[in-house]
Scaffold this active site. Structure first.
Site, PDB file in Angstrom:
ATOM      1  N   LYS A 112       2.267   8.588   2.930  1.00  0.00           N
ATOM      2  CA  LYS A 112       2.703   7.749   1.809  1.00  0.00           C
ATOM      3  C   LYS A 112       4.161   8.004   1.436  1.00  0.00           C
ATOM      4  CE  LYS A 112      -1.645   6.176   0.404  1.00  0.00           C
ATOM      5  NZ  LYS A 112      -2.500   6.932   1.293  1.00  0.00           N
TER       6      LYS A 112
HETATM    7  C1  LIG Z   1      -3.544   6.398   2.131  1.00  0.00           C
HETATM    8  C2  LIG Z   1      -4.036   7.220   3.266  1.00  0.00           C
HETATM    9  C3  LIG Z   1      -4.718   6.660   4.375  1.00  0.00           C
HETATM   10  C4  LIG Z   1      -5.066   5.179   4.435  1.00  0.00           C
HETATM   11  O1  LIG Z   1      -3.924   4.382   4.592  1.00  0.00           O
HETATM   12  P1  LIG Z   1      -4.004   2.796   4.279  1.00  0.00           P
HETATM   13  O2  LIG Z   1      -2.610   2.308   4.401  1.00  0.00           O
HETATM   14  O3  LIG Z   1      -4.523   2.703   2.861  1.00  0.00           O
HETATM   15  O4  LIG Z   1      -4.930   2.200   5.257  1.00  0.00           O
HETATM   16  C5  LIG Z   1      -5.083   7.485   5.424  1.00  0.00           C
HETATM   17  N1  LIG Z   1      -4.830   8.814   5.388  1.00  0.00           N
HETATM   18  C6  LIG Z   1      -4.188   9.399   4.342  1.00  0.00           C
HETATM   19  C7  LIG Z   1      -3.974  10.866   4.363  1.00  0.00           C
HETATM   20  C8  LIG Z   1      -3.759   8.639   3.251  1.00  0.00           C
HETATM   21  O5  LIG Z   1      -3.137   9.226   2.213  1.00  0.00           O
END
Ligand SMILES: *Cc1c(COP(=O)(O)O)cnc(C)c1O
Length: 462
Positions: A112
């Site tokens: 993120k």
């Molecule tokens: C947010 C997240 C995901 C999922 O990603 P999306 O874009 O919502 O599909 C997978 N793994 C981790 C560690 C995350 O923080």
């Protein structure tokens, strides 16, 4: 470059307007009116360039004239300066033709950070130019809250309040939200569960007096600028493995479909991607849908990969928009049906989705078993989300096409599950080894709307 809503009824916006707005007024999500393409020569020229330079070249056509070239370069430079790895998104080999794309070298150890760090800098420049300030309020069950706090910490045009359910996040996650020292970011430990936090966030957006008074803004994963930031590492990793001269495949641990949708954009732009594989945990609405069983909501069952625990996947609406040939009315109709349980995908749209995405799932036991077996095979300690990716990738990969599995978080972010599977306690990277000694700053607060709004008002007036 104009942005249009997936439901066809909202005004067209520029990149900057779409970024600052988030959700479209017709309830839809913004997408570019046309996806720009890159020639094979342009993609080939990315070889050997820095992550930041590739980021500039990939994202530039989407931004239009909202930011000048040098300004945009500086924004990208500031966004990734705090990463703990010179390559930003390094590739590691697991097996012949299977690679792990490490997306956890940012300030909060999850992918993120790639989007949030960029959006923080974009907001700051855009808001300063407009002479505006905004209040960002978010509800988090884990990774998004800390990524937002780190991204906006110390910026002048933005105050950030993150609500998390008191006592219901992991210690690492809590400390990542309570230890930032910047005066403009605030952690709120709400008495209640995640649904209470999310409910109050919705209530605040629906309280128009409060919304206007504090200039409420959101940075959740439907923001197109966040998707765009994630397109970049598909290019850097594919080019490192020989694209555009050979195809590569990706497997993506998926929740809200933001990360995998960025891969779809990369493919539409001209990156030769063979397979785009969606990997889900036991909350497998996407895998069920992509297997031809319609898109029907179930119960969300808490798992050891909490960032993928979803009931509906908000960015999937964007994929449906393309599967339905950009028919906004058809998408609006589906989203209406979703309110009362779900919908079947039309035959034509299903053909598009099946040609574009493959999918698989991993149970809790399979996730733990993969952490263990991968540690034995390559010495790589996977977080539960990455382990789901590796398990599903192994079911799909072909010997002649390199498979890149996205490692979305650092194992130290989920130490309990990792230790249970492997008997190894994953240490925090040295740059944050003192996380447990840093002092915490948090306001414990009831889940009462008036109390929350009052607290936010008083804090930003200081
Ligand atoms: C947010 C997240 C995901 C999922 O990603 P999306 O874009 O919502 O599909 C997978 N793994 C981790 C560690 C995350 O923080």
């Amino acid at each position: 470059m104009k942005y249009i809503s997936t439901r066809g009824q909202a005004p067209e916006l520029t990149f900057e307007e779409a970024m600052l707005t988030g959700l479209a007024r017709d309830g839809g999500l913004y997408v570019p009116a046309e996806i720009p393409t890159l020639s094979a020569e342009e993609i080939a020229s990315f070889a050997g360039l820095s992550y930041e330079e590739v980021a500039f070249r990939v994202m530039r056509p989407f931004v239009g004239d909202c930011f000048a070239d040098q300004e945009f370069r500086d924004i990208i430079g500031r966004a990734y300066a705090g990463f703990g790895h010179a390559a930003r998104a390094p590739l590691k080999q697991l097996e012949p033709n299977h690679f792990l794309l490490e997306l956890f070298h940012g300030p909060t150890l999850a992918f993120k950070d790639f989007a949030m760090q960029l959006i923080g800098q974009l907001f700051e420049v855009a808001l300063k130019r407009r002479g505006e300030t905004v209040t960002i309020v978010g509800a988090t069950s884990g990774d998004t809250g800390s990524a937002a706090m780190e991204a906006f910490a110390g910026l002048e045009a933005v105050n950030v309040f993150i609500m998390y359910p008191h006592g219901r996040v992991s210690e690492v996650q809590r400390r990542q939200m309570t230890t930032p020292t910047a005066a403009n970011v605030h952690a709120l430990a709400v008495d209640g569960d995640f649904d209470d936090c999310q409910g109050r966030l919705k209530d605040m957006f629906n309280d128009f007096d409060f919304r206007d008074e504090v200039k409420l803004a959101g940075v959740n994963s439907i923001n197109f600028a966040r998707v765009l930031a994630q397109v970049v590492y598909y290019f850097t990793s594919a080019v490192a493995l020989g694209a555009p001269h050979r195809k590569v495949s990706f497997t993506v641990p998926t929740g809200n479909f933001g990360d995998i949708f960025a891969g779809f954009i990369a493919k539409q732009m001209g990156l030769p991607i063979d397979q785009l594989v969606v990997a889900t945990n036991q909350n497998d609405i996407l895998h069920r849908c992509l297997s031809g069983n319609g898109y029907y909501k179930g119960e969300t069952i808490p798992s050891i990969s909490p960032s993928m625990d979803i009931q509906v996947s908000s960015n999937f609406e964007r994929a449906l928009f393309y599967a339905y040939d950009k028919d906004g009315a058809a998408v609006a109709q589906l989203m209406d049906e979703l309110k009362t349980g779900g919908f079947d995908v039309s035959q034509g749209a299903m053909e598009f989705l099946a040609a574009t995405f493959a999918s698989g799932r991993a149970s809790e036991d399979e996730t733990l078993a993969t952490i263990k077996s991968e540690y034995a095979a390559s010495g790589e300690l996977l977080c539960p989300h990455g382990a789901i990716g590796v398990k599903v990738a192994n079911e799909h990969r072909k010997t002649e096409v390199p498979m890149i599995t996205l490692a979305t978080a650092h194992p130290a972010k989920f130490p309990a599950a990792v230790e249970k599977a492997s008997d190894v306690h994953p240490p925090l990277p040295s740059r944050m080894a003192d996380l447990y000694e840093r002092s915490e700053r948090v306001t414990r607060i009831s889940s009462d709307l008036a109390a929350l709004e009052d607290h936010i008002r008083k804090t930003i007036a200081k």
